[in-house]
Scaffold this motif. Structure first.
Motif, PDB file in Angstrom:
ATOM      1  N   ALA A 179      37.687  44.459  49.255  1.00 27.05           N
ATOM      2  CA  ALA A 179      36.849  43.174  48.862  1.00 27.05           C
ATOM      3  C   ALA A 179      35.349  43.963  49.493  1.00 27.05           C
ATOM      4  O   ALA A 179      35.068  44.815  48.867  1.00 27.05           O
ATOM      5  N   LEU A 180      34.670  43.279  47.897  1.00 33.43           N
ATOM      6  CA  LEU A 180      33.168  43.601  48.335  1.00 33.43           C
ATOM      7  C   LEU A 180      32.798  42.733  48.469  1.00 33.43           C
ATOM      8  O   LEU A 180      32.454  41.791  47.661  1.00 33.43           O
ATOM      9  N   LEU A 181      31.373  42.768  49.804  1.00 36.83           N
ATOM     10  CA  LEU A 181      30.403  41.921  50.002  1.00 36.83           C
ATOM     11  C   LEU A 181      29.167  41.966  49.253  1.00 36.83           C
ATOM     12  O   LEU A 181      28.757  42.800  48.337  1.00 36.83           O
ATOM     13  N   ASN A 182      28.799  40.793  48.072  1.00 32.91           N
ATOM     14  CA  ASN A 182      27.686  41.106  47.084  1.00 32.91           C
ATOM     15  C   ASN A 182      26.726  39.780  47.575  1.00 32.91           C
ATOM     16  O   ASN A 182      26.944  38.288  47.823  1.00 32.91           O
ATOM     17  N   PHE A 183      25.931  40.235  48.435  1.00 32.01           N
ATOM     18  CA  PHE A 183      25.037  39.235  49.466  1.00 32.01           C
ATOM     19  C   PHE A 183      24.220  38.458  48.733  1.00 32.01           C
ATOM     20  O   PHE A 183      23.639  37.286  48.583  1.00 32.01           O
ATOM     21  N   THR A 184      23.183  38.856  47.368  1.00 28.10           N
ATOM     22  CA  THR A 184      23.161  38.633  46.477  1.00 28.10           C
ATOM     23  C   THR A 184      23.411  36.895  46.094  1.00 28.10           C
ATOM     24  O   THR A 184      22.968  36.280  45.957  1.00 28.10           O
ATOM     25  N   ALA A 185      24.959  37.176  45.120  1.00 25.67           N
ATOM     26  CA  ALA A 185      25.655  36.046  45.590  1.00 25.67           C
ATOM     27  C   ALA A 185      26.509  35.443  46.018  1.00 25.67           C
ATOM     28  O   ALA A 185      26.920  34.397  46.282  1.00 25.67           O
ATOM     29  N   LYS A 186      26.128  35.083  48.013  1.00 24.28           N
ATOM     30  CA  LYS A 186      27.136  34.761  48.796  1.00 24.28           C
ATOM     31  C   LYS A 186      28.319  35.194  48.308  1.00 24.28           C
ATOM     32  O   LYS A 186      29.324  33.944  48.467  1.00 24.28           O
ATOM     33  N   SER A 187      28.962  36.166  48.289  1.00 26.05           N
ATOM     34  CA  SER A 187      30.886  36.172  47.921  1.00 26.05           C
ATOM     35  C   SER A 187      31.414  37.350  48.603  1.00 26.05           C
ATOM     36  O   SER A 187      30.484  38.378  49.025  1.00 26.05           O
ATOM     37  N   VAL A 188      32.099  37.348  48.406  1.00 25.35           N
ATOM     38  CA  VAL A 188      33.258  38.392  49.546  1.00 25.35           C
ATOM     39  C   VAL A 188      34.948  38.276  48.987  1.00 25.35           C
ATOM     40  O   VAL A 188      35.227  38.411  49.378  1.00 25.35           O
ATOM     41  N   PRO A 189      34.789  38.012  47.737  1.00 25.73           N
ATOM     42  CA  PRO A 189      36.574  38.124  47.118  1.00 25.73           C
ATOM     43  C   PRO A 189      37.023  39.524  47.415  1.00 25.73           C
ATOM     44  O   PRO A 189      37.070  40.292  47.451  1.00 25.73           O
ATOM     45  N   LEU A 190      38.199  38.613  47.497  1.00 25.39           N
ATOM     46  CA  LEU A 190      39.509  39.476  48.499  1.00 25.39           C
ATOM     47  C   LEU A 190      40.060  39.825  47.003  1.00 25.39           C
ATOM     48  O   LEU A 190      40.607  38.960  45.930  1.00 25.39           O
ATOM     49  N   THR A 191      40.314  40.909  46.199  1.00 21.34           N
ATOM     50  CA  THR A 191      41.240  41.919  45.910  1.00 21.34           C
ATOM     51  C   THR A 191      42.788  41.440  46.174  1.00 21.34           C
ATOM     52  O   THR A 191      42.351  42.893  46.757  1.00 21.34           O
ATOM     53  N   ILE A 192      43.813  41.554  45.010  1.00 25.05           N
ATOM     54  CA  ILE A 192      44.973  41.744  45.142  1.00 25.05           C
ATOM     55  C   ILE A 192      45.380  43.128  44.708  1.00 25.05           C
ATOM     56  O   ILE A 192      45.491  42.211  43.435  1.00 25.05           O
ATOM     57  N   GLN A 193      45.779  44.332  44.379  1.00 22.02           N
ATOM     58  CA  GLN A 193      46.902  45.514  43.389  1.00 22.02           C
ATOM     59  C   GLN A 193      48.333  44.618  43.019  1.00 22.02           C
ATOM     60  O   GLN A 193      48.251  44.531  44.222  1.00 22.02           O
ATOM     61  N   ARG A 194      48.393  44.640  41.859  1.00 27.13           N
ATOM     62  CA  ARG A 194      50.377  44.761  42.068  1.00 27.13           C
ATOM     63  C   ARG A 194      50.831  43.520  43.099  1.00 27.13           C
ATOM     64  O   ARG A 194      51.390  43.546  44.169  1.00 27.13           O
ATOM     65  N   VAL A 195      50.538  42.042  42.626  1.00 25.63           N
ATOM     66  CA  VAL A 195      50.534  41.213  43.921  1.00 25.63           C
ATOM     67  C   VAL A 195      52.233  41.455  43.845  1.00 25.63           C
ATOM     68  O   VAL A 195      53.443  41.392  43.144  1.00 25.63           O
ATOM     69  N   GLN A 196      52.831  41.410  44.994  1.00 23.94           N
ATOM     70  CA  GLN A 196      54.105  41.363  45.835  1.00 23.94           C
ATOM     71  C   GLN A 196      54.930  39.968  46.055  1.00 23.94           C
ATOM     72  O   GLN A 196      53.898  39.331  46.403  1.00 23.94           O
ATOM     73  N   LEU A 197      55.879  39.980  46.098  1.00 24.07           N
ATOM     74  CA  LEU A 197      56.588  38.704  47.130  1.00 24.07           C
ATOM     75  C   LEU A 197      56.713  39.130  48.049  1.00 24.07           C
ATOM     76  O   LEU A 197      55.720  37.860  49.317  1.00 24.07           O
ATOM     77  N   SER A 198      56.288  39.865  49.089  1.00 18.95           N
ATOM     78  CA  SER A 198      55.971  40.674  50.247  1.00 18.95           C
ATOM     79  C   SER A 198      54.376  40.046  50.692  1.00 18.95           C
ATOM     80  O   SER A 198      53.892  39.068  51.255  1.00 18.95           O
ATOM     81  N   ASP A 199      53.542  39.699  49.900  1.00 16.76           N
ATOM     82  CA  ASP A 199      52.072  39.012  49.386  1.00 16.76           C
ATOM     83  C   ASP A 199      52.376  37.535  50.166  1.00 16.76           C
ATOM     84  O   ASP A 199      50.908  37.115  50.824  1.00 16.76           O
TER      85      ASP A 199
END
Length: 137
Positions: A88-108
């Motif tokens: 996740a990358l905190l963007n204080f200006t945009a007030k966002s902290v999106p979570l990125t998941i690489q190679r999504v698995q069923l266990s996610d």
């Protein structure tokens, strides 16, 4: 055959936050192909000039697990089991902290919480907006 995951976004609020502080996650369903990356949106509103943003994962019948913390100063804290595919990358200006998941698995498959406060250490299950992955036939 490809496995599809559906990402559901459920109701939101900010437990334990001061007035005018909350996390916002748009209401939407997202279909994700197993093995592909995906990003979970989290916007926040706070008067704190140095906020800490958290992501938690809660599997069925389990307790929320701390995944990662980000802050305005670029400090990254990520639990060992999430270092390989989650970021996740905190963007204080945009007030966002999106979570990125690489190679999504069923266990996610789980509920994912975005929070402005460290909630797992309090022992209180946070009623924050959450994402839930489901498999589809």
């Amino acid at each position: 055959m490809r496995n599809w995951l559906i990402l559901h976004v459920l109701a939101a609020c900010c437990f334990g936050c001061r007035a005018g502080e909350n996390v916002i996650q748009p209401t939407e369903d997202v279909m994700v192909v197993e093995g592909q990356p995906t990003t979970l949106t989290c916007l926040f509103d706070t008067t704190d000039q140095s906020p800490y943003l958290f992501w938690y994962k809660q599997q069925a019948n389990g307790k929320p697990m701390f995944m990662l913390r980000r802050d305005k100063f670029g400090v990254k804290e990520t639990a060992t089991e999430f270092k390989d595919r989650f970021d996740a990358l905190l963007n204080f200006t945009a007030k966002s902290v999106p979570l990125t998941i690489q190679r999504v698995q069923l266990s996610d498959s789980a509920v994912y919480y975005c929070a402005l406060k460290p909630t797992v250490t309090t022992g209180i299950q946070p009623p924050y907006k959450k994402y839930r992955f489901h498999t589809c036939p």
